[in-house]
Design a protein around this motif. Structure first.
Motif, PDB file in Angstrom:
ATOM      1  N   CYS A 111       1.031  -1.110  -0.046  1.00 26.65           N
ATOM      2  CA  CYS A 111       0.181  -0.072  -0.172  1.00 26.65           C
ATOM      3  C   CYS A 111       0.828   1.291   0.087  1.00 26.65           C
ATOM      4  O   CYS A 111       1.856   1.496   0.841  1.00 26.65           O
ATOM      5  CB  CYS A 111      -0.901   0.074   1.228  1.00 26.65           C
ATOM      6  N   GLU A 126      -3.060   0.948  -4.145  1.00 26.45           N
ATOM      7  CA  GLU A 126      -3.569   0.020  -3.126  1.00 26.45           C
ATOM      8  C   GLU A 126      -3.640  -1.429  -3.447  1.00 26.45           C
ATOM      9  O   GLU A 126      -4.240  -1.941  -4.322  1.00 26.45           O
ATOM     10  CB  GLU A 126      -5.097   0.312  -2.549  1.00 26.45           C
ATOM     11  N   CYS A 131      -6.845  -3.292   4.031  1.00 26.31           N
ATOM     12  CA  CYS A 131      -5.824  -2.278   4.262  1.00 26.31           C
ATOM     13  C   CYS A 131      -5.979  -1.573   5.838  1.00 26.31           C
ATOM     14  O   CYS A 131      -7.116  -0.963   5.846  1.00 26.31           O
ATOM     15  CB  CYS A 131      -5.317  -1.294   3.188  1.00 26.31           C
ATOM     16  N   THR A 147     -12.324   2.118   0.489  1.00 25.92           N
ATOM     17  CA  THR A 147     -11.205   2.655   1.209  1.00 25.92           C
ATOM     18  C   THR A 147     -11.314   4.202   1.262  1.00 25.92           C
ATOM     19  O   THR A 147     -11.505   5.068   0.563  1.00 25.92           O
ATOM     20  CB  THR A 147      -9.961   2.308   0.126  1.00 25.92           C
ATOM     21  N   GLN A 179       0.232  -5.353   9.688  1.00 27.34           N
ATOM     22  CA  GLN A 179       0.755  -4.630   8.705  1.00 27.34           C
ATOM     23  C   GLN A 179       1.921  -3.724   9.095  1.00 27.34           C
ATOM     24  O   GLN A 179       2.003  -3.021   9.920  1.00 27.34           O
ATOM     25  CB  GLN A 179      -0.263  -3.717   7.932  1.00 27.34           C
TER      26      GLN A 179
END
Length: 519
Positions: A111, A126, A131, A147, A179
């Motif tokens: 990302c 993306e 995410c 998003t 992440q």
């Protein structure tokens, strides 16, 4: 503790302290250590190493993209009006696409977020779902994904980059998703600053480490069992020759000199077996020589002792007042006593010289002159026996040696030659200079020595050339060998059947050698 108890204790310890079991233990410990290290690395270091690798990857991408922004001589994007959408610099983004094509940038499974100094979104890519930074929601398979470009999470990271210049953090949720986020501040000259943030999903390496930890005990047990079996077979293969050597040595200690070891190894163990077999040959030959010694010495002692006793009894009981007979018989007693004394003296002399008790007292003298003096003493003996000693010693030859010991050597070699004269009745004493040495040779023209006897001719009590029954103890050449070895002189014998034999040695001059070294 008695000797029997000590032997039993050594035998009990020998099973568990033998080389075979030591090899097994060392091999198994090495396998256990390796497995332990693998276990530790997989359980404790797998996740940190993986995270470090991901961080280096993301940091490289961030540095590359930030460097491209800083090198751009125009704004990456600008806003015509407040709160309006950013207008992108098409040339710059075309360069970003080119960098992605040639491999300088790799945004797969990443990302990418770029924001300006107002913390508002400029551009993004993306490739992560869900995410955590942009708070993605929706159905991945249905194609309905929402998003938030300016979510609270990504805004917080943009602010941290603007404030601190960089950011590196791992974010996660209660469900276990993680992440890794790496960000950097890029200065676009007079056009302002941009935050560059790249993140990617962390694979659940910790769970893989847990699974490996659960599997490792079973793997450890299986591999250790294989290691025990392999080490048992390997140690058996390695120690079998040593076991054979040990058994052979025990048999030899018990008096079986015919034992030999058959080892096919070509390594150090094989060489050890060869040396053992060579030693066994020498020990067997020494035992044979000792038996021959007992036979020879007992015969040599029995004969003069019998004669001495017989003639002494004759003198006592029969001779009476006959002076001539008494004188002859007493002469026989004296002669046989001399034979006994000579035998005993030879044995003692060999013992002293061989053991190193009698060390050579070196002086520098002319070997030719010594040979001439020794040869003169044989004039009367040669005249009595009808033989001739020819002396060839015309050139002075200086040597460093013990004159008394060298005289013994010469007498032994000359006496040996007198017992093996040829039809011409001539034996030769020769002295010649050779390569800085004095080479002394004693040559006879007798029957010669058989080739199979030559290697053993200098051994004690060894007799060759059908010497059985001849006068002598078989010690003269052994004494000669011990004396010459004590001096460090080379020596040997050359012989041809039917033509004769030449015994030789080469005496050196230490002072001459030292002078050559100084030069």
């Amino acid at each position: 503790m008695s000797e029997i108890k000590k032997q039993a204790a050594r035998a009990g310890r020998g099973v568990f302290f033998s080389l075979r079991y030591q090899l097994m233990i060392v091999f198994c410990l090495m396998v256990a250590l390796v497995l332990g290290l693998v276990w530790f690395i997989s359980a404790q270091l797998l996740q940190p190493l993986y995270n470090r690798h991901i961080y280096n990857y993301l940091n490289t991408q961030v540095d590359t993209l930030a460097a491209m922004i800083e090198a751009c001589d125009a704004p990456v994007s600008y806003r015509a009006f407040a709160f309006s959408e950013a207008v992108k610099n098409d040339d710059f983004w075309a360069g970003v696409d080119a960098a992605a094509q040639d491999g300088r940038l790799d945004f797969r499974n990443c990302c990418v977020d770029i924001a300006d100094s107002t913390l508002r979104h400029v551009a993004s890519s993306e490739n992560v779902y869900p995410c955590l930074l942009h708070e993605s929601t929706g159905d991945l398979f249905g194609g309905k994904i929402t998003t938030k470009r300016d979510s609270d999470t990504i805004t917080a990271f943009r602010q941290a980059v603007m404030k601190n210049g960089s950011v590196s953090q791992i974010v996660g949720t209660s469900s276990g998703a993680q992440q890794m986020v790496v960000g950097k501040l890029a200065q676009n000259g007079q056009w302002g600053s941009y935050s560059v943030i790249i993140s990617t999903t962390l694979t659940r390496v910790s769970e893989a480490a847990v699974v490996q930890s659960q599997l490792m005990p079973a793997i450890f047990v299986c591999l250790l069992a294989v290691a025990v079996l392999a080490s048992w077979l390997l140690s058996r293969w390695l120690t079998r020759p040593l076991t054979q050597l040990s058994a052979a040595a025990k048999k030899m200690a018990d008096g079986d000199y015919s034992v030999r070891v058959n080892v096919s190894h070509s390594d150090e163990i094989g060489r050890l077996a060869d040396e053992f077999n060579h030693m066994a040959d020498q020990v067997a030959r020494s035992a044979q020589l000792q038996r021959e010694l007992l036979a020879n010495v007992s015969h040599d002692l029995r004969t003069p002792l019998t004669l001495i006793k017989g003639y002494a009894e004759t003198v006592r009981d029969l001779t009476g007042d006959d002076a001539d007979k008494r004188t002859d018989q007493l002469n026989v007693i004296v002669d046989e006593t001399d034979r006994l004394s000579g035998l005993v003296n030879s044995v003692m002399e060999l013992s002293k010289v061989s053991s190193g008790t009698e060390q050579p007292q070196r002086v520098r003298f002319d070997m030719s002159q010594l040979c001439e003096e020794v040869a003169q003493r044989y004039d009367a003996v040669c005249a009595q026996n009808g033989c001739k000693l020819r002396l060839e010693a015309d050139t002075p030859c200086m040597v460093s040696a013990d004159p008394a010991m060298m005289e013994r050597v010469l007498h032994n070699l000359l006496g040996n030659a007198m017992h093996h004269l040829g039809e011409d009745g001539v034996f030769i004493l020769r002295v010649t200079p050779k390569d800085g040495c004095a080479r002394v040779e004693v040559e006879d023209h007798g029957a010669g020595i058989a080739p199979e006897d030559l290697p053993y001719i200098f051994d004690r009590y060894y007799r060759s050339r059908s010497d059985a029954g001849k006068v002598g103890t078989g010690l003269g050449l052994s004494i000669t060998k011990a004396v010459l070895r004590g001096h460090g002189f080379r020596f040997g014998v050359d012989s041809t059947l039917g033509k004769g034999t030449t015994f030789w040695f080469e005496a050196t001059d230490e002072k001459k050698d030292e002078g050559a070294k100084r030069k």
